[in-house]
Design a protein around this motif. Structure first.
Motif, PDB file in Angstrom:
ATOM      1  N   ILE A 103       0.856  -1.195   0.000  1.00  0.00           N
ATOM      2  CA  ILE A 103       0.000   0.000   0.000  1.00  0.00           C
ATOM      3  C   ILE A 103       0.889   1.241   0.000  1.00  0.00           C
ATOM      4  CG2 ILE A 103      -0.208   0.138   2.520  1.00  0.00           C
ATOM      5  CD1 ILE A 103      -3.168   0.958   2.075  1.00  0.00           C
ATOM      6  N   GLN A 104       0.463   2.275  -0.710  1.00  0.00           N
ATOM      7  CA  GLN A 104       1.242   3.505  -0.784  1.00  0.00           C
ATOM      8  C   GLN A 104       0.474   4.669  -0.164  1.00  0.00           C
ATOM      9  OE1 GLN A 104       2.656   4.373  -4.722  1.00  0.00           O
ATOM     10  NE2 GLN A 104       4.145   2.705  -4.657  1.00  0.00           N
ATOM     11  N   PRO A 116       3.374   2.281   4.737  1.00  0.00           N
ATOM     12  CA  PRO A 116       3.492   3.193   5.887  1.00  0.00           C
ATOM     13  C   PRO A 116       2.953   2.528   7.142  1.00  0.00           C
ATOM     14  CG  PRO A 116       1.569   3.761   4.599  1.00  0.00           C
ATOM     15  CD  PRO A 116       2.295   2.689   3.824  1.00  0.00           C
ATOM     16  N   ASP A 117       3.570   2.854   8.280  1.00  0.00           N
ATOM     17  CA  ASP A 117       3.028   2.359   9.539  1.00  0.00           C
ATOM     18  C   ASP A 117       1.771   3.150   9.880  1.00  0.00           C
ATOM     19  OD1 ASP A 117       3.900   4.427  11.943  1.00  0.00           O
ATOM     20  OD2 ASP A 117       5.250   4.466  10.209  1.00  0.00           O
ATOM     21  N   LEU A 137      -4.356   6.856   0.443  1.00  0.00           N
ATOM     22  CA  LEU A 137      -3.813   5.507   0.587  1.00  0.00           C
ATOM     23  C   LEU A 137      -4.259   4.738  -0.642  1.00  0.00           C
ATOM     24  CD1 LEU A 137      -4.453   4.526   4.322  1.00  0.00           C
ATOM     25  CD2 LEU A 137      -2.236   4.838   3.195  1.00  0.00           C
ATOM     26  N   VAL A 138      -3.312   4.085  -1.315  1.00  0.00           N
ATOM     27  CA  VAL A 138      -3.606   3.458  -2.600  1.00  0.00           C
ATOM     28  C   VAL A 138      -3.070   2.034  -2.634  1.00  0.00           C
ATOM     29  CG1 VAL A 138      -3.317   3.629  -5.107  1.00  0.00           C
ATOM     30  CG2 VAL A 138      -3.370   5.721  -3.716  1.00  0.00           C
ATOM     31  N   VAL A 139      -3.954   1.091  -2.954  1.00  0.00           N
ATOM     32  CA  VAL A 139      -3.544  -0.273  -3.291  1.00  0.00           C
ATOM     33  C   VAL A 139      -3.799  -0.384  -4.788  1.00  0.00           C
ATOM     34  CG1 VAL A 139      -3.867  -2.738  -2.916  1.00  0.00           C
ATOM     35  CG2 VAL A 139      -4.182  -1.135  -1.011  1.00  0.00           C
ATOM     36  N   TYR A 140      -2.746  -0.195  -5.576  1.00  0.00           N
ATOM     37  CA  TYR A 140      -2.900  -0.078  -7.027  1.00  0.00           C
ATOM     38  C   TYR A 140      -3.616  -1.279  -7.620  1.00  0.00           C
ATOM     39  CZ  TYR A 140      -0.345   4.229  -7.309  1.00  0.00           C
ATOM     40  OH  TYR A 140       0.023   5.539  -7.163  1.00  0.00           O
ATOM     41  N   GLY A 141      -4.582  -0.960  -8.508  1.00  0.00           N
ATOM     42  CA  GLY A 141      -5.349  -1.983  -9.199  1.00  0.00           C
ATOM     43  C   GLY A 141      -6.480  -2.574  -8.384  1.00  0.00           C
ATOM     44  N   ARG A 142      -6.618  -2.129  -7.107  1.00  0.00           N
ATOM     45  CA  ARG A 142      -7.656  -2.707  -6.258  1.00  0.00           C
ATOM     46  C   ARG A 142      -8.587  -1.656  -5.653  1.00  0.00           C
ATOM     47  NH1 ARG A 142      -4.740  -6.641  -2.224  1.00  0.00           N
ATOM     48  NH2 ARG A 142      -6.889  -7.000  -1.588  1.00  0.00           N
ATOM     49  N   HIS A 143      -8.034  -0.728  -4.875  1.00  0.00           N
ATOM     50  CA  HIS A 143      -8.871   0.263  -4.207  1.00  0.00           C
ATOM     51  C   HIS A 143      -8.007   1.393  -3.669  1.00  0.00           C
ATOM     52  CE1 HIS A 143      -7.565  -2.309  -0.890  1.00  0.00           C
ATOM     53  NE2 HIS A 143      -8.261  -3.297  -1.408  1.00  0.00           N
ATOM     54  N   PHE A 144      -8.672   2.501  -3.291  1.00  0.00           N
ATOM     55  CA  PHE A 144      -7.959   3.609  -2.666  1.00  0.00           C
ATOM     56  C   PHE A 144      -8.917   4.434  -1.815  1.00  0.00           C
ATOM     57  CE2 PHE A 144      -9.349   5.879  -6.542  1.00  0.00           C
ATOM     58  CZ  PHE A 144      -9.822   7.069  -6.006  1.00  0.00           C
ATOM     59  N   MET A 145      -8.322   5.233  -0.914  1.00  0.00           N
ATOM     60  CA  MET A 145      -9.061   6.224  -0.139  1.00  0.00           C
ATOM     61  C   MET A 145      -8.283   7.529  -0.229  1.00  0.00           C
ATOM     62  SD  MET A 145     -10.317   6.183   3.844  1.00  0.00           S
ATOM     63  CE  MET A 145     -11.768   5.180   3.496  1.00  0.00           C
ATOM     64  N   GLN A 146      -9.005   8.627  -0.444  1.00  0.00           N
ATOM     65  CA  GLN A 146      -8.366   9.940  -0.559  1.00  0.00           C
ATOM     66  C   GLN A 146      -9.209  10.976   0.163  1.00  0.00           C
ATOM     67  OE1 GLN A 146      -6.579  11.267  -4.325  1.00  0.00           O
ATOM     68  NE2 GLN A 146      -7.902  13.060  -4.215  1.00  0.00           N
TER      69      GLN A 146
END
Length: 198
Positions: A103-104, A116-117, A137-146
């Protein structure tokens, strides 16, 4: 003049500093503020031979901040070290981590941190401002929250999964943090706690 993080300006030839060192357990920002001037990290200079490295401190020229700082965060994670960013007053600990490997964390002022912790996720949400207009927070190709601050003092929160983006507005940063930490740990209860719309 560019601006980075909470109250720190980078002008022309000025530098941005990061510190890395070993800790036996996660630390908070107050401890990091005390310890970072004395940081020491073996192999740091070897990993960044073209940078200005002294012990566990690295000084980065303003035009290379995003590129090098993201590499330093990755180095700290790989070597099991703490990384402290005194400009943003943020600590990157090794743990506790969320549920998604890879996750990024992205910020509007250019920070990118992989895995990230949870403490960093919590703290970085408090840095949103005109200079840092979003956190994601991004899980590429799956989901994200912004999330982004809105003009009325609240927050616009978006969550995307399965090709569908849902949005809600929250008044309080505490609620934003609850949503982000729930999402990071794989808990989707936030979807039932607020009014979301496509």
């Amino acid at each position: 003049m560019g601006r980075l993080g909470a109250g720190v300006s980078i002008v022309g030839g000025m530098t941005f500093v990061l510190a890395v060192w070993r800790e036996s357990e996660p630390i908070g920002r107050a401890v990091a503020r005390e310890r970072y001037p004395h940081a020491d990290a073996p192999l740091f200079k070897e990993r960044f031979p073209e940078e200005d490295v002294s012990g566990g401190l690295i000084r980065i020229e303003a035009d290379r901040v995003d590129e090098v700082s993201n590499a330093v965060f990755a180095f700290a994670r790989d070597e099991g070290l703490v990384c402290y960013d005194p400009q943003r007053d943020l600590v990157h600990n090794r743990e506790p981590l969320g549920a998604y490997a890879g996750i990024q964390l992205h910020t509007g002022d250019g920070m990118v941190a992989t895995d990230p912790d949870l403490g960093l996720v919590h703290d970085v949400l408090g840095t949103m401002s005109g200079q840092n207009p979003f956190v994601a927070l991004v899980v590429y190709g799956r989901h994200f929250m912004q999330v982004s601050p809105d003009s009325s003092g609240g927050y616009e929160l978006e969550f995307k999964e399965g090709g569908v983006i849902q949005a809600t507005r929250l008044d309080d940063l505490t609620d934003v943090r609850v949503c982000f930490l729930s999402y990071a740990t794989g808990d989707r209860s936030f979807l039932g706690s607020y009014a979301w719309a496509p």
